[in-house]
Design a protein around this motif. Structure first.
Motif, mmCIF file in Angstrom:
data_model
loop_
_atom_site.group_PDB
_atom_site.id
_atom_site.type_symbol
_atom_site.label_atom_id
_atom_site.label_comp_id
_atom_site.label_asym_id
_atom_site.label_seq_id
_atom_site.Cartn_x
_atom_site.Cartn_y
_atom_site.Cartn_z
ATOM 1 N N LEU A 93 38.032 -33.382 -9.957
ATOM 2 C CA LEU A 93 38.990 -34.477 -10.095
ATOM 3 C C LEU A 93 38.503 -35.796 -9.490
ATOM 4 N N LEU A 94 37.784 -35.732 -8.374
ATOM 5 C CA LEU A 94 37.477 -36.963 -7.643
ATOM 6 C C LEU A 94 36.381 -37.831 -8.263
ATOM 7 N N PRO A 95 35.225 -37.285 -8.663
ATOM 8 C CA PRO A 95 34.138 -38.173 -9.116
ATOM 9 C C PRO A 95 34.519 -39.138 -10.232
ATOM 10 N N PRO A 96 35.272 -38.741 -11.255
ATOM 11 C CA PRO A 96 35.556 -39.705 -12.324
ATOM 12 C C PRO A 96 36.446 -40.865 -11.899
ATOM 13 N N VAL A 97 37.287 -40.672 -10.876
ATOM 14 C CA VAL A 97 38.293 -41.682 -10.558
ATOM 15 C C VAL A 97 37.957 -42.477 -9.300
ATOM 16 N N LEU A 98 36.930 -42.077 -8.543
ATOM 17 C CA LEU A 98 36.575 -42.776 -7.306
ATOM 18 C C LEU A 98 35.570 -43.877 -7.601
ATOM 19 N N ALA A 99 35.961 -45.126 -7.319
ATOM 20 C CA ALA A 99 35.084 -46.271 -7.559
ATOM 21 C C ALA A 99 33.869 -46.216 -6.641
ATOM 22 N N GLU A 100 32.843 -46.993 -6.983
ATOM 23 C CA GLU A 100 31.577 -46.952 -6.250
ATOM 24 C C GLU A 100 31.775 -47.236 -4.761
ATOM 25 N N LYS A 101 32.638 -48.179 -4.423
ATOM 26 C CA LYS A 101 32.912 -48.500 -3.025
ATOM 27 C C LYS A 101 34.294 -48.020 -2.599
ATOM 28 N N GLY A 102 34.777 -46.977 -3.280
ATOM 29 C CA GLY A 102 36.117 -46.488 -3.008
ATOM 30 C C GLY A 102 36.171 -45.487 -1.875
ATOM 31 N N VAL A 103 37.407 -45.134 -1.507
ATOM 32 C CA VAL A 103 37.646 -44.196 -0.422
ATOM 33 C C VAL A 103 38.716 -43.197 -0.849
ATOM 34 N N VAL A 104 38.539 -41.948 -0.441
ATOM 35 C CA VAL A 104 39.535 -40.906 -0.650
ATOM 36 C C VAL A 104 40.485 -40.910 0.536
ATOM 37 N N ILE A 105 41.789 -40.955 0.263
ATOM 38 C CA ILE A 105 42.813 -40.946 1.309
ATOM 39 C C ILE A 105 43.550 -39.624 1.188
ATOM 40 N N LEU A 106 43.227 -38.680 2.073
ATOM 41 C CA LEU A 106 43.765 -37.330 1.988
ATOM 42 C C LEU A 106 45.085 -37.242 2.740
ATOM 43 N N LEU A 107 46.191 -37.134 1.993
ATOM 44 C CA LEU A 107 47.514 -37.006 2.598
ATOM 45 C C LEU A 107 47.930 -35.542 2.566
ATOM 46 N N GLN A 108 47.404 -34.786 3.496
ATOM 47 C CA GLN A 108 47.720 -33.365 3.610
ATOM 48 C C GLN A 108 47.812 -32.979 5.081
ATOM 49 N N ASN A 109 48.599 -31.921 5.329
ATOM 50 C CA ASN A 109 48.623 -31.327 6.663
ATOM 51 C C ASN A 109 47.437 -30.381 6.817
ATOM 52 N N GLY A 110 47.314 -29.813 8.013
ATOM 53 C CA GLY A 110 46.293 -28.799 8.225
ATOM 54 C C GLY A 110 45.004 -29.377 8.764
ATOM 55 N N LEU A 111 43.998 -28.524 8.811
ATOM 56 C CA LEU A 111 42.718 -28.885 9.401
ATOM 57 C C LEU A 111 41.611 -28.250 8.575
ATOM 58 N N GLY A 112 40.601 -29.030 8.235
ATOM 59 C CA GLY A 112 39.436 -28.460 7.573
ATOM 60 C C GLY A 112 39.228 -28.847 6.131
ATOM 61 N N ALA A 113 40.130 -29.648 5.549
ATOM 62 C CA ALA A 113 39.961 -30.028 4.149
ATOM 63 C C ALA A 113 38.901 -31.116 3.975
ATOM 64 N N GLU A 114 38.813 -32.023 4.936
ATOM 65 C CA GLU A 114 37.873 -33.145 4.793
ATOM 66 C C GLU A 114 36.424 -32.701 4.624
#
Length: 248
Positions: A93-114
Motif C-alpha cells: 500500500l505505501l510505495p505507490p502513495v508516498l511522495a519522494e519527500k513524504g513521510v508515513v504518519i502511523l496512528l496506531q497503538n502498540g509497540l513494534g510496527a515502525e
C-alpha cells in the motif's frame, strides 16, 4: 532528515473511526486529502463523509475517494490508520502513495510496527502518532466522535533511538492544529508509546474479560488491584527497554 514541501497533500489509509475523522478534519481546514476505502468506497464517492462530533458536526459532500492505492496521487503525508492486523498489507500500500519527500504518519497503538514499516520505506520516513480519542464508525462514511481527540507525534529512529523535535514534526503539528486537532510533540517515540501502554494494556484486555467499562473496573477493588498490578508490569517492561516511567 528533510522538511516537507510547503504545499502538502495527505493520504489516509484506513478511513474508519480514526483515519476518517482526522482526514475529514484536515479536508475541512482546506488541505487536499485522498482517502483509501474498501467496503464504503461507492457510498463515500457518492455521498461524501459525515462526521458527528462533540466539536461540531459537519458533512463533506465531496471527497477524493479511492478503492486502490495505484489510483491515488503521491502524497507528502501518508496517514496510516488501519487496524494493526492489516499491517502486512503496508508493503504493497505505501510505495505507490508516498511522495519522494513524504513521510508515513502511523496512528496506531502498540509497540513494534515502525520497524516493520521501515523495511519498505526506510526508517527516516516514519513518524509515530498516538491518538487520545473516543470515536466510532457507525455506518458507511459516518463517524461519531464522542470525546477527546488530541494527537501526540514523534519521529521514529532505528532501534527507537530518540530523534528530538524536528522541523518536519513541527510542520505536521502546524497542519493538524490548523485543522483544529490538539497536537503535541515528543522527542522520544518509544517513551511515548510505553506511557500510553500503561493505560492500554490493563484496561483494553480487562474491559473484555470483565465486560465492564473503566469506571466500573476502578470502582471494584479487585479489578482495580489487578489493573494496578498490570500497570506496574508495563512499567517494568519499559525499564527493560531503557525507558523509566515515574510512579505517578
Amino acid at each position: 532528515m528533510t522538511v516537507l514541501p510547503e504545499t502538502r497533500r495527505y493520504a489516509v489509509l484506513g478511513t474508519g473511526a480514526l483515519g476518517g475523522f482526522y482526514g475529514a478534519k484536515l479536508q475541512q481546514a482546506g488541505f487536499t486529502v485522498h482517502f483509501l476505502l474498501h467496503s464504503d468506497y461507492d457510498h463515500v464517492r457518492q455521498q461524501g463523509l459525515w462526521v458527528e462530533s462533540c466539536w461540531g458536526d459537519f458533512h463533506l459532500p465531496q471527497v477524493n475517494a479511492y478503492a486502490a492505492v495505484e489510483d491515488m496521487p503521491p502524497c507528502e503525508g501518508v496517514i496510516v490508520a488501519l487496524k494493526a492486523t492489516q499491517n502486512h498489507l503496508l508493503p504493497q500500500l505505501l510505495p505507490p502513495v508516498l511522495a519522494e519527500k513524504g513521510v508515513v504518519i502511523l496512528l496506531q497503538n502498540g509497540l513494534g510496527a515502525e520497524p516493520e514499516i521501515a523495511n519498505c520505506v526506510g526508517p527516516e520516513r516514519i513518524m509515530g502518532g498516538l491518538c487520545f480519542i473516543s470515536s466510532n464508525k457507525v455506518g458507511p462514511g459516518h463517524i461519531r466522535h464522542l470525546d477527546y481527540g488530541s494527537v501526540l507525534l514523534a519521529e521514529y529512529g532505528p532501534g527507537y533511538a530518540p530523534q528530538g523535535i524536528t522541523p518536519r514534526l513541527q510542520q505536521v503539528q502546524a497542519d493538524f492544529q490548523r485543522a483544529g486537532i490538539p497536537t503535541s510533540l515528543s522527542p522520544d517515540l518509544m517513551l511515548a508509546r510505553w506511557q500510553k501502554l500503561v493505560w492500554n494494556i490493563p484496561f483494553n484486555g480487562l474491559s473484555v474479560i470483565f465486560n465492564a467499562d473503566t469506571q466500573q473496573m476502578i470502582r471494584d477493588s479487585e479489578a482495580r488491584t489487578l489493573a494496578e498490578t498490570l500497570m506496574h508490569e508495563v512499567i517494568q517492561g519499559a525499564a527493560a527497554c531503557g525507558r523509566h516511567l515515574p510512579e505517578t
